[in-house]
Design a protein around this motif. Structure first.
Motif, mmCIF file in Angstrom:
data_model
loop_
_atom_site.group_PDB
_atom_site.id
_atom_site.type_symbol
_atom_site.label_atom_id
_atom_site.label_comp_id
_atom_site.label_asym_id
_atom_site.label_seq_id
_atom_site.Cartn_x
_atom_site.Cartn_y
_atom_site.Cartn_z
ATOM 1 N N ILE A 248 0.836 -1.200 0.000
ATOM 2 C CA ILE A 248 0.000 0.000 0.000
ATOM 3 C C ILE A 248 0.871 1.250 0.000
ATOM 4 N N PHE A 249 1.982 1.205 0.718
ATOM 5 C CA PHE A 249 2.898 2.347 0.745
ATOM 6 C C PHE A 249 3.433 2.635 -0.653
ATOM 7 N N MET A 250 3.814 1.602 -1.389
ATOM 8 C CA MET A 250 4.321 1.799 -2.744
ATOM 9 C C MET A 250 3.235 2.289 -3.682
ATOM 10 N N LEU A 251 2.010 1.826 -3.472
ATOM 11 C CA LEU A 251 0.902 2.313 -4.296
ATOM 12 C C LEU A 251 0.671 3.800 -4.062
ATOM 13 N N VAL A 252 0.621 4.214 -2.808
ATOM 14 C CA VAL A 252 0.434 5.629 -2.496
ATOM 15 C C VAL A 252 1.599 6.448 -3.018
ATOM 16 N N PHE A 253 2.804 5.925 -2.876
ATOM 17 C CA PHE A 253 3.988 6.618 -3.374
ATOM 18 C C PHE A 253 3.892 6.862 -4.878
ATOM 19 N N SER A 254 3.480 5.836 -5.639
ATOM 20 C CA SER A 254 3.363 5.988 -7.090
ATOM 21 C C SER A 254 2.277 6.983 -7.463
ATOM 22 N N LEU A 255 1.149 6.925 -6.774
ATOM 23 C CA LEU A 255 0.072 7.870 -7.064
ATOM 24 C C LEU A 255 0.489 9.305 -6.764
ATOM 25 N N GLU A 256 1.201 9.503 -5.664
ATOM 26 C CA GLU A 256 1.635 10.855 -5.321
ATOM 27 C C GLU A 256 2.665 11.369 -6.321
ATOM 28 N N VAL A 257 3.532 10.503 -6.809
ATOM 29 C CA VAL A 257 4.486 10.924 -7.841
ATOM 30 C C VAL A 257 3.741 11.415 -9.082
ATOM 31 N N VAL A 313 6.998 5.956 -14.331
ATOM 32 C CA VAL A 313 6.695 5.732 -12.917
ATOM 33 C C VAL A 313 5.765 4.533 -12.760
ATOM 34 N N LEU A 314 4.781 4.410 -13.636
ATOM 35 C CA LEU A 314 3.867 3.271 -13.564
ATOM 36 C C LEU A 314 4.596 1.959 -13.833
ATOM 37 N N VAL A 315 5.511 1.966 -14.802
ATOM 38 C CA VAL A 315 6.277 0.755 -15.085
ATOM 39 C C VAL A 315 7.100 0.352 -13.866
ATOM 40 N N PHE A 316 7.710 1.334 -13.207
ATOM 41 C CA PHE A 316 8.482 1.049 -11.992
ATOM 42 C C PHE A 316 7.595 0.440 -10.917
ATOM 43 N N TYR A 317 6.388 0.988 -10.743
ATOM 44 C CA TYR A 317 5.493 0.470 -9.702
ATOM 45 C C TYR A 317 5.059 -0.952 -10.014
ATOM 46 N N PHE A 318 4.680 -1.236 -11.265
ATOM 47 C CA PHE A 318 4.217 -2.577 -11.608
ATOM 48 C C PHE A 318 5.350 -3.593 -11.493
ATOM 49 N N ARG A 319 6.560 -3.188 -11.813
ATOM 50 C CA ARG A 319 7.687 -4.110 -11.636
ATOM 51 C C ARG A 319 7.878 -4.452 -10.167
ATOM 52 N N GLN A 320 7.779 -3.447 -9.309
ATOM 53 C CA GLN A 320 7.894 -3.713 -7.879
ATOM 54 C C GLN A 320 6.767 -4.606 -7.383
ATOM 55 N N MET A 321 5.551 -4.382 -7.875
ATOM 56 C CA MET A 321 4.402 -5.174 -7.443
ATOM 57 C C MET A 321 4.556 -6.630 -7.881
ATOM 58 N N PHE A 322 4.952 -6.851 -9.140
ATOM 59 C CA PHE A 322 5.127 -8.218 -9.623
ATOM 60 C C PHE A 322 6.278 -8.915 -8.897
ATOM 61 N N ARG A 323 7.312 -8.161 -8.552
ATOM 62 C CA ARG A 323 8.431 -8.761 -7.820
ATOM 63 C C ARG A 323 7.988 -9.215 -6.430
ATOM 64 N N GLN A 324 7.150 -8.402 -5.777
ATOM 65 C CA GLN A 324 6.647 -8.801 -4.462
ATOM 66 C C GLN A 324 5.745 -10.021 -4.569
ATOM 67 N N GLU A 325 4.927 -10.105 -5.626
ATOM 68 C CA GLU A 325 4.078 -11.281 -5.803
ATOM 69 C C GLU A 325 4.909 -12.527 -6.019
ATOM 70 N N ASP A 326 6.018 -12.406 -6.763
ATOM 71 C CA ASP A 326 6.879 -13.575 -6.971
ATOM 72 C C ASP A 326 7.550 -14.003 -5.672
ATOM 73 N N GLU A 327 7.929 -13.037 -4.840
ATOM 74 C CA GLU A 327 8.540 -13.397 -3.552
ATOM 75 C C GLU A 327 7.545 -14.113 -2.653
ATOM 76 N N LEU A 328 6.278 -13.634 -2.651
ATOM 77 C CA LEU A 328 5.270 -14.299 -1.821
ATOM 78 C C LEU A 328 4.921 -15.674 -2.344
ATOM 79 N N ALA A 329 4.973 -15.859 -3.653
ATOM 80 C CA ALA A 329 4.654 -17.158 -4.221
ATOM 81 C C ALA A 329 5.782 -18.163 -3.946
#
Length: 329
Positions: A248-257, A313-329
């Motif tokens: 959620i922090f990264m999502l808010v960060f991307s939106l604010e950017v 900025v959106l590409v950076f956010y989605f890369r971070q999100m997909f990386r976190q999903e891979d770590e959780l998986a």
């Protein structure tokens, strides 16, 4: 006694018998599932068409204009000719454009850092308040967030008015005589600071409420176990709180950017990008180029550069999100 013969019904000849139901394809009744499958698309069609007309069409039109020789004459009479990427070459060769780009990133960095730090502190404070205090703070945040941008910008103009502003009156009463009738909007750094304060003040409520909602999902048992182990407050935030709310922090960060990168209304209403170019960022530069210089092609090219930078900025956010999903998986 004579034997009674059992009479049986005569068998039908081969090839005859009761008529059978046809097994081939025939007329079918319309199923209810077919109607149910169409209705959702019918219901969302107006929203999709409105989005295409209000968002996609202007974007495509701006791309086309950025590739044309499009000035005031072409706007009135038509007949714009394609010049390819000539407008982008002219734009990228302008020293003022690169100065505006640097100021845009500086403006974005200052705003985003202040917004994320303040909103995180406010969210942590709200989490520790009682019921009455939490309700009061959240209500104030919602009211601040709901204030129209134009109204908030006008209020800030009144606050920092050189002759009738409350800020100058308070500072003068406190003994700072140099602020008597101080023209805030005539000095570049002062005007830049006022715009930053305005954008931060308008953006903190959304970020703080969103981060507070994320904090409520952290199990309290983790905090209790960490306190029993002797962990300090900063250590608990670093080891437990932040990892739990990081998506959620990264999502808010991307939106604010994105929101601070394209801040236009506040600057245009308050300073028009002045004094000089002190508060001119890319969206303001695009409008100035299109309206003041009547170069709609260069203005559209500047807008496309802004879109490309925000897409990064959106590409950076989605890369971070997909990386976190891979770590959780």
């Amino acid at each position: 006694m004579p034997a009674v013969r059992e009479q049986t019904a005569p068998r039908p000849p081969l090839g005859t018998g009761p008529p059978r139901r046809p097994t081939g394809p025939g007329p079918r009744r319309p199923s209810k599932s077919t109607g149910r499958g169409i209705w959702p698309y019918v219901l969302i069609a107006p929203a999709v068409l409105g989005t295409l007309y209000l968002l996609v069409y202007p974007l495509v039109r701006a791309v086309v204009i950025s590739l044309q020789d499009f000035g005031l004459r072409q706007l009135i009479l038509g007949g714009a000719r394609f010049v390819g990427f000539k407008n982008y070459g002219t734009l990228l060769g302008d020293d003022r454009f690169w100065e505006v780009v640097r100021r845009t990133f500086l403006f974005m960095a200052i705003n985003v850092v202040l917004i994320m730090v303040l909103s995180t502190l406010v969210a942590l404070m709200v989490e520790r308040l009682g019921r009455f205090g939490r309700t009061a703070v959240l209500s104030a945040l919602v009211l601040t967030w709901a204030m129209p941008v134009i109204a908030a910008t006008t209020v800030f103009q009144w606050l920092f008015h050189s002759e009738f502003g409350i800020v100058n009156a308070v500072l003068t009463d406190l003994g700072f005589e140099s602020f008597h009738r101080y023209p805030w909007f005539a000095h570049g750094p002062a005007a830049f600071a006022i715009v930053v304060v305005l954008v931060v003040w308008q953006s903190v409520p959304f970020a703080a409420i969103t981060l507070y909602s994320a904090l409520t999902t952290v199990p309290t048992e983790l905090y209790e176990s960490a306190r029993l182990d002797g962990a300090s407050g900063p250590r608990i935030f670093r080891s437990i709180t932040f990892p739990m709310v990081r998506p959620i922090f990264m999502l808010v960060f991307s939106l604010e950017v994105i929101w601070t990168f394209k801040a236009f209304v506040q600057i245009w209403v308050m300073t028009n990008g002045g004094p000089g170019d002190a508060t001119t960022i890319l969206p303001v530069y695009a409008v100035q180029t299109a309206l003041s210089s009547q170069r709609y092609d260069l203005g559209s090219a500047a807008s496309m550069v802004t879109v490309v930078l925000m897409s990064g900025v959106l590409v950076f956010y989605f890369r971070q999100m997909f990386r976190q999903e891979d770590e959780l998986a």
